[in-house]
Design an enzyme around this catalytic site. Structure first.
Site, PDB file in Angstrom:
ATOM      1  N   TYR A 175       4.790 -14.536 -14.424  1.00 48.37           N
ATOM      2  CA  TYR A 175       3.895 -13.517 -13.863  1.00 48.37           C
ATOM      3  C   TYR A 175       2.436 -13.867 -14.145  1.00 48.37           C
ATOM      4  O   TYR A 175       1.583 -13.835 -13.246  1.00 48.37           O
ATOM      5  CB  TYR A 175       4.240 -12.155 -14.448  1.00 48.37           C
ATOM      6  N   SER A 206      -4.753  -9.563 -12.814  1.00 43.58           N
ATOM      7  CA  SER A 206      -4.121  -8.919 -13.959  1.00 43.58           C
ATOM      8  C   SER A 206      -4.745  -9.424 -15.247  1.00 43.58           C
ATOM      9  O   SER A 206      -5.140 -10.595 -15.339  1.00 43.58           O
ATOM     10  CB  SER A 206      -2.613  -9.198 -13.990  1.00 43.58           C
ATOM     11  N   GLY A 233       1.620   3.442  -5.958  1.00 43.32           N
ATOM     12  CA  GLY A 233       0.745   3.004  -7.030  1.00 43.32           C
ATOM     13  C   GLY A 233      -0.690   2.740  -6.620  1.00 43.32           C
ATOM     14  O   GLY A 233      -1.325   3.528  -5.906  1.00 43.32           O
ATOM     15  N   ILE A 234      -1.227   1.613  -7.085  1.00 45.89           N
ATOM     16  CA  ILE A 234      -2.628   1.266  -6.849  1.00 45.89           C
ATOM     17  C   ILE A 234      -2.920   1.132  -5.359  1.00 45.89           C
ATOM     18  O   ILE A 234      -3.964   1.582  -4.875  1.00 45.89           O
ATOM     19  CB  ILE A 234      -2.978  -0.043  -7.586  1.00 45.89           C
ATOM     20  N   GLY A 235      -2.011   0.526  -4.610  1.00 51.38           N
ATOM     21  CA  GLY A 235      -2.237   0.345  -3.181  1.00 51.38           C
ATOM     22  C   GLY A 235      -2.345   1.660  -2.438  1.00 51.38           C
ATOM     23  O   GLY A 235      -3.239   1.850  -1.601  1.00 51.38           O
ATOM     24  N   GLY A 245       0.779  -1.242   0.000  1.00 52.95           N
ATOM     25  CA  GLY A 245       0.000   0.000   0.000  1.00 52.95           C
ATOM     26  C   GLY A 245       0.802   1.279   0.000  1.00 52.95           C
ATOM     27  O   GLY A 245       0.244   2.344   0.263  1.00 52.95           O
TER      28      GLY A 245
END
Length: 249
Positions: free
Chosen positions: A150, A137, A17-19, A14
């Site tokens: 990945y 993803s 970025g997204i977090g 967190g």
């Protein structure tokens, strides 16, 4: 009206970025938040940005032991947990022939083993009607070169969404996933490429997105917020692809 008033949330990965954007959105909507990361610099930066009411913890997402320690810390701080956003992850992209066993194991440890044992460790403290949101993803759905390991880890997470849902809904715990396409985050800067090569990779990826652009962290955070809130009470085992049409066209 706030959408997460008094909700207690844990966001792994967190600090950037997204977090980090999801942490901002949760706070705006009235949640109490714990975030994790491993980089001392980004941990401190996130602590400064999000303020003293957010608990910022260093936690190695690849370690089952540290997931149990994290669950203990969450229980000590919150008592119970309403929202878990599994976001910490590693994106190592390279041709099949360049992979080593150690690198393979590290990707699966961070992206698959850690999330599994975190959910296991948190089971005793999830509140009634808790929500788990997993960051998947688009790569779990498309055959993009150099993403073999990945993509496999992300496909495993999407499988968890379905199997966890089947096992946990009787306890009132909902599990859903957001699966982003290319997003403008620091993730790509961690690939170890030169600036010129990074630009070429970005151009190549963007050309595969029908929407003609990278997505934003805010767009993904808003989707996570939906799954975390009571607005999605009838969403169980769902996956929301946010990829600008990349997987469909």
């Amino acid at each position: 009206m706030q959408r997460l008033p008094g909700k207690r949330a844990l966001i792994t990965g967190g600090t950037t970025g997204i977090g980090l954007e999801t942490a901002r959105r949760f706070i705006e909507e009235g949640a109490r938040v714990i975030i994790t990361g491993t980089n001392p610099a980004t941990l401190e930066s996130a602590r400064h940005e999000l303020g003293p009411d957010v608990l910022v913890l260093s936690s190695d997402a690849s370690s089952a032991t540290e997931q149990r320690n994290l669950a203990t810390a969450v229980q000590a701080h919150f008592g119970r947990l309403d929202i878990l956003f599994i976001n910490a992850g590693l994106a190592q992209l390279q041709p099949i022939e360049q992979w080593t066993e150690d690198a393979f194991d590290r990707s699966f440890a961070i992206n698959v083993k850690g999330p599994f044992f975190l959910v296991q460790a948190l089971l005793p403290i999830f509140a009634p009607k808790a929500s788990i949101v997993i960051n998947g993803s688009v790569n779990a759905h498309i055959g993009m070169p150099n993403t073999s390991v990945y993509s496999a880890t992300k496909a495993s997470l999407i499988s968890f969404v379905r199997t966890f849902s089947g096992e946990l809904i009787s306890r009132g715990i909902r599990v859903n996933a957001v699966s982003p396409g290319p997003i403008s985050t620091p993730l790509y800067s961690k690939l170890g490429l030169s600036e010129d090569n990074l630009k070429q990779v970005a151009i190549s990826i963007q050309e595969q997105v029908p929407a003609g652009r990278f997505g934003t962290s805010r767009e993904i955070a808003d989707a996570v917020l939906f799954f975390a809130s009571d607005e999605s009470n009838f969403s169980v085992g769902s996956e929301l692809l946010l990829d600008g049409g990349m997987s469909e066209i």
